[in-house]
Structure formats: C-alpha cells, structure tokens
Design a protein around this motif. Structure first.
Motif, PDB file in Angstrom:
ATOM      1  N   ALA A 271       7.258 -25.678 -13.882  1.00  8.21           N
ATOM      2  CA  ALA A 271       7.538 -26.146 -12.703  1.00  8.21           C
ATOM      3  C   ALA A 271       8.488 -25.238 -11.930  1.00  8.21           C
ATOM      4  O   ALA A 271       8.313 -24.917 -10.720  1.00  8.21           O
ATOM      5  CB  ALA A 271       7.965 -27.764 -12.350  1.00  8.21           C
ATOM      6  N   GLU A 272       9.515 -24.634 -12.488  1.00  5.74           N
ATOM      7  CA  GLU A 272      10.574 -23.836 -12.095  1.00  5.74           C
ATOM      8  C   GLU A 272       9.563 -22.369 -11.844  1.00  5.74           C
ATOM      9  O   GLU A 272      10.078 -21.657 -10.851  1.00  5.74           O
ATOM     10  CB  GLU A 272      11.547 -23.575 -13.315  1.00  5.74           C
ATOM     11  N   THR A 273       8.732 -22.194 -12.749  1.00  5.33           N
ATOM     12  CA  THR A 273       7.903 -20.831 -12.382  1.00  5.33           C
ATOM     13  C   THR A 273       7.274 -20.998 -11.203  1.00  5.33           C
ATOM     14  O   THR A 273       7.130 -19.826 -10.418  1.00  5.33           O
ATOM     15  CB  THR A 273       6.999 -20.462 -13.763  1.00  5.33           C
ATOM     16  N   VAL A 274       6.574 -21.959 -11.083  1.00  6.23           N
ATOM     17  CA  VAL A 274       5.652 -22.184  -9.931  1.00  6.23           C
ATOM     18  C   VAL A 274       6.635 -22.267  -8.575  1.00  6.23           C
ATOM     19  O   VAL A 274       6.326 -21.513  -7.921  1.00  6.23           O
ATOM     20  CB  VAL A 274       4.967 -23.821  -9.798  1.00  6.23           C
ATOM     21  N   ALA A 275       7.756 -22.728  -8.492  1.00  9.17           N
ATOM     22  CA  ALA A 275       8.643 -22.715  -7.385  1.00  9.17           C
ATOM     23  C   ALA A 275       9.067 -21.330  -7.140  1.00  9.17           C
ATOM     24  O   ALA A 275       9.133 -20.881  -5.915  1.00  9.17           O
ATOM     25  CB  ALA A 275       9.818 -23.972  -7.572  1.00  9.17           C
ATOM     26  N   ALA A 276       9.450 -20.419  -8.253  1.00 10.11           N
ATOM     27  CA  ALA A 276      10.049 -19.123  -7.881  1.00 10.11           C
ATOM     28  C   ALA A 276       8.699 -18.398  -7.491  1.00 10.11           C
ATOM     29  O   ALA A 276       9.195 -17.518  -6.547  1.00 10.11           O
ATOM     30  CB  ALA A 276      10.113 -18.694  -9.484  1.00 10.11           C
ATOM     31  N   PHE A 277       7.754 -18.443  -7.704  1.00 11.82           N
ATOM     32  CA  PHE A 277       6.494 -17.734  -7.164  1.00 11.82           C
ATOM     33  C   PHE A 277       6.319 -18.105  -5.816  1.00 11.82           C
ATOM     34  O   PHE A 277       5.993 -17.197  -4.792  1.00 11.82           O
ATOM     35  CB  PHE A 277       5.184 -17.927  -7.949  1.00 11.82           C
ATOM     36  N   LEU A 278       6.248 -19.306  -5.472  1.00 10.31           N
ATOM     37  CA  LEU A 278       6.255 -19.884  -4.051  1.00 10.31           C
ATOM     38  C   LEU A 278       7.306 -19.219  -3.356  1.00 10.31           C
ATOM     39  O   LEU A 278       6.937 -18.912  -1.843  1.00 10.31           O
ATOM     40  CB  LEU A 278       5.833 -20.957  -4.061  1.00 10.31           C
ATOM     41  N   ALA A 279       8.425 -19.332  -3.804  1.00 11.04           N
ATOM     42  CA  ALA A 279       9.548 -18.831  -2.768  1.00 11.04           C
ATOM     43  C   ALA A 279       9.362 -17.237  -2.615  1.00 11.04           C
ATOM     44  O   ALA A 279       9.472 -16.681  -1.794  1.00 11.04           O
ATOM     45  CB  ALA A 279      10.939 -19.029  -3.559  1.00 11.04           C
ATOM     46  N   LEU A 280       8.959 -16.459  -3.861  1.00 11.34           N
ATOM     47  CA  LEU A 280       8.620 -15.062  -3.791  1.00 11.34           C
ATOM     48  C   LEU A 280       7.602 -14.582  -2.722  1.00 11.34           C
ATOM     49  O   LEU A 280       7.599 -13.638  -1.858  1.00 11.34           O
ATOM     50  CB  LEU A 280       8.028 -14.520  -5.080  1.00 11.34           C
ATOM     51  N   LEU A 281       6.398 -15.683  -2.376  1.00 10.02           N
ATOM     52  CA  LEU A 281       5.473 -15.185  -1.643  1.00 10.02           C
ATOM     53  C   LEU A 281       5.761 -15.673  -0.304  1.00 10.02           C
ATOM     54  O   LEU A 281       5.040 -15.355   0.660  1.00 10.02           O
ATOM     55  CB  LEU A 281       4.170 -16.144  -2.119  1.00 10.02           C
ATOM     56  N   GLY A 282       6.965 -16.244   0.124  1.00  8.08           N
ATOM     57  CA  GLY A 282       7.326 -16.296   1.438  1.00  8.08           C
ATOM     58  C   GLY A 282       6.711 -17.742   2.125  1.00  8.08           C
ATOM     59  O   GLY A 282       6.533 -18.044   3.327  1.00  8.08           O
ATOM     60  N   SER A 283       6.187 -18.511   1.133  1.00  7.57           N
ATOM     61  CA  SER A 283       5.168 -19.696   1.717  1.00  7.57           C
ATOM     62  C   SER A 283       6.275 -20.902   1.747  1.00  7.57           C
ATOM     63  O   SER A 283       5.769 -21.987   1.742  1.00  7.57           O
ATOM     64  CB  SER A 283       3.974 -19.835   0.834  1.00  7.57           C
ATOM     65  N   SER A 284       7.467 -20.742   1.044  1.00  8.15           N
ATOM     66  CA  SER A 284       8.243 -21.899   0.942  1.00  8.15           C
ATOM     67  C   SER A 284       8.524 -22.670   2.026  1.00  8.15           C
ATOM     68  O   SER A 284       8.970 -21.854   3.205  1.00  8.15           O
ATOM     69  CB  SER A 284       9.718 -21.580   0.098  1.00  8.15           C
ATOM     70  N   GLY A 285       8.426 -23.948   2.257  1.00  8.93           N
ATOM     71  CA  GLY A 285       8.653 -24.419   3.689  1.00  8.93           C
ATOM     72  C   GLY A 285       7.411 -24.377   4.669  1.00  8.93           C
ATOM     73  O   GLY A 285       7.533 -24.918   5.595  1.00  8.93           O
ATOM     74  N   SER A 286       6.273 -23.714   4.065  1.00  3.70           N
ATOM     75  CA  SER A 286       5.149 -23.771   5.076  1.00  3.70           C
ATOM     76  C   SER A 286       4.125 -24.858   5.016  1.00  3.70           C
ATOM     77  O   SER A 286       3.397 -25.095   5.543  1.00  3.70           O
ATOM     78  CB  SER A 286       4.296 -22.584   4.373  1.00  3.70           C
ATOM     79  N   SER A 287       4.587 -25.868   3.859  1.00  2.00           N
ATOM     80  CA  SER A 287       3.703 -27.168   3.690  1.00  2.00           C
ATOM     81  C   SER A 287       4.635 -28.271   3.774  1.00  2.00           C
ATOM     82  O   SER A 287       5.648 -28.491   3.160  1.00  2.00           O
ATOM     83  CB  SER A 287       3.200 -27.332   2.670  1.00  2.00           C
ATOM     84  N   ARG A 288       4.591 -29.005   5.104  1.00  4.32           N
ATOM     85  CA  ARG A 288       5.096 -30.117   5.305  1.00  4.32           C
ATOM     86  C   ARG A 288       4.300 -31.361   4.443  1.00  4.32           C
ATOM     87  O   ARG A 288       3.513 -31.408   4.318  1.00  4.32           O
ATOM     88  CB  ARG A 288       4.972 -30.595   6.939  1.00  4.32           C
ATOM     89  N   PRO A 289       5.440 -32.166   4.105  1.00  2.63           N
ATOM     90  CA  PRO A 289       4.929 -33.357   3.334  1.00  2.63           C
ATOM     91  C   PRO A 289       3.843 -34.211   4.103  1.00  2.63           C
ATOM     92  O   PRO A 289       3.943 -34.384   5.266  1.00  2.63           O
ATOM     93  CB  PRO A 289       6.067 -34.389   2.973  1.00  2.63           C
ATOM     94  N   ARG A 290       2.809 -34.763   3.344  1.00  3.41           N
ATOM     95  CA  ARG A 290       1.771 -35.620   4.005  1.00  3.41           C
ATOM     96  C   ARG A 290       2.414 -36.786   4.465  1.00  3.41           C
ATOM     97  O   ARG A 290       3.196 -37.204   4.101  1.00  3.41           O
ATOM     98  CB  ARG A 290       0.818 -35.668   3.000  1.00  3.41           C
ATOM     99  N   GLY A 291       1.817 -37.030   5.842  1.00  2.00           N
ATOM    100  CA  GLY A 291       2.293 -38.225   6.447  1.00  2.00           C
ATOM    101  C   GLY A 291       3.214 -37.818   7.537  1.00  2.00           C
ATOM    102  O   GLY A 291       3.781 -38.610   8.192  1.00  2.00           O
TER     103      GLY A 291
END
Length: 294
Positions: A271-291
């Motif tokens: 999970a930490e690896t996933v979060a790190a790659f997502l931050a690297l790609l600049g997509s963090s914050g690009s997906s609002r929680p459903r609902g």
C-alpha cells in the motif's frame, strides 16, 4: 459501489496532463493494498489481473476477478478493473462477463500482419461490448517465460510511423510502446528514450502506455509523463515490497506460523508503494471519494 471504467480514468488523466497508475495484482492482499494506497493518496488507480496471474490461480478467472471487484466496490477511491497481457482468446472473451472494463490484448509476439489481424478482431469484439482495448507494438520483454531482452537492442523499440499505421489499422484505444523499459526489473535503473516518447505522442491519436515501470527511476517516470505517457503499469515493485516485508518478519520471528502475522505488513508495504507511485505521477488528490460528486 459501481466500478469506474478504465477508459474514463485515462481520458480524465490525459485531459489533466497527468497519468494513471495501473497496478498488477496476484492475491487478495495485492488488491486490498492497491485500494488502501489509492485511498491514502486520494487518487484513482487501475487494478490489473494478468494472464500469468490467472494461470497462477489454476487458469480460472472468476475467483480473482470477483475478489478484485469486491475490493474495488468497497473502496472510496475510483478504481477500475483491467485484464492485462491477454494472449488467449478464450480469456479475452471472459473479460466482459467477469466485469472488466478494459483489456490489454498482447499479440506483439506475432508477425506484424498477424498482430494487426488478431488485434483488430479483439478490438471489434471489445468495442461491441463497451470494452476499452490496449495493445502493444515493439518488444518490452522481461515477462515470465520470455528470453532476456536488452531494451536497447536495435529494432526493439516502437517506430512512430509503424505505430501510427498500426493504430489506424486496428482501432485500439491505447498503445503500449517499447521505449527503454523492461518487465520484472527489481532495480530501478532503466533509461527511457524521451525523444521517442515525444515523437510517438505527436504521431498517435491514442494514449501511450509504459509497461515495466517498476524498473524506471522516479525522474525518468516524471519525464515520461511530461513527454506523453498516460498509463503507467507497475507490478514487480509491489511484489518486491511484499516479499521484503514477509522475509523481514519471518527472519525476526522464525517460529511464526499464522500467515496473518506476515501478510499484514506485506499488505501495508504494498500500500505504501502504491501511494508513493500515485504521488509521483501527480495524480494524488485527483480522485474525490465516491458519494462526493466523483
């Protein structure tokens, strides 16, 4: 909750100028880690099941597909399901009833003419069912069962003119290209051809996909996204994190027998690896929680 379509995630990322991370899963813990990491990063992601993962599960897609779908639907992150590196036509045909919104059809081992013919047929089948289809041109190499391949060998990399003709002839929705990466790399030492990525981006009307991204250093990935890569495939990095955590726990606790004791830190490490790659790609914050309007 409903799954998001891979094509939708890719279109959103392309319009925003960033990339979507697509993570290969093998076990339930992989799927849970991908969801956990995406939620922590506040980002969308793709859960990928490869043909090799299906073979690991006895050639049966249903159970791993059901697990991936259940995890994705329970997550607050925007997640899609993708069937990866499919060579078997029977497995391709199983994608739709098992809930996959996209598939990567791999015919790159065939001659160019046979690749075009097989891929065009797969695209027609997929589009009739609303499935987004990715294909590959060039030789990324490094997959299990393949001979070692030097990513810098002449003739290995994707030619822009040939790629443009291939996209036009097949109708694919995205193209995985060979630009210097390789599958199954455990060290992040790959050097990408960024000038080639830019030429491919200029020549093609469809998004570009980078396979073998686990072996690509952070700065190389950033530059690749800036040059035009939209989907970044990651698999070995999760397995490295998983195995490292399991090994460390068992070395420190040699009498342990309860798998939950070592699978929990393994899942957290992935999970930490996933979060790190997502931050690297600049997509963090690009997906609002459903609902909340997502």
């Amino acid at each position: 909750m409903a799954l998001v379509g891979t094509g939708e995630l890719i279109a959103q990322a392309r319009a925003a100028g960033h990339a979507v991370a697509a993570f290969n899963m093998i076990t339930l813990e992989h799927a849970e880690a991908i969801a956990q990491g995406a939620e922590a990063a506040g980002a969308a992601a793709v859960l990928q099941v490869s043909e090799n993962a299906v073979k690991f599960h006895g050639g049966r897609l249903s159970a791993i597909a059901a697990a991936a779908g259940a995890v994705a639907r329970a997550s607050t992150a925007s997640l899609s399901l993708h069937l990866d590196h499919v060579e078997s036509v029977n497995l391709l045909y199983a994608a739709h009833p098992e809930g996959f919104s996209s598939v990567m059809f791999g015919a790159s081992k065939l001659s160019y003419g046979e690749n075009v013919k097989s891929t065009a047929a797969a695209v027609r089948w997929g589009h009739e069912r609303g499935i987004w289809v990715e294909a590959e041109l060039g030789k990324v190499g490094g997959k299990e069962g393949e001979s070692p391949l030097d990513a810098h060998t002449p003739g290995v990399r994707t030619d822009p003119a040939e790629a443009a003709a291939y996209v036009a002839e097949t109708g694919v929705d995205a193209l995985a290209v060979a630009v210097g990466s390789s599958h199954a790399m455990t060290e992040r030492t790959a050097v990408l051809d960024h000038e080639l990525i830019a030429r491919l981006r200029a020549a093609l009307p469809v998004p570009l996909v980078l396979h073998g991204s686990s072996g690509v250093p952070d700065e190389e990935i950033r530059r690749a996204v800036a040059a035009g890569m939209t989907k970044i495939n990651i698999g070995t990095a999760l397995n490295t994190a998983c195995t490292g955590a399991v090994r460390a726990f068992l070395e420190a606790n040699p009498t342990a027998v309860d798998p939950r004791k070592y699978l929990r830190p393994a899942r957290d490490a992935m999970a930490e690896t996933v979060a790190a790659f997502l931050a690297l790609l600049g997509s963090s914050g690009s997906s609002r929680p459903r609902g909340q309007g997502a």
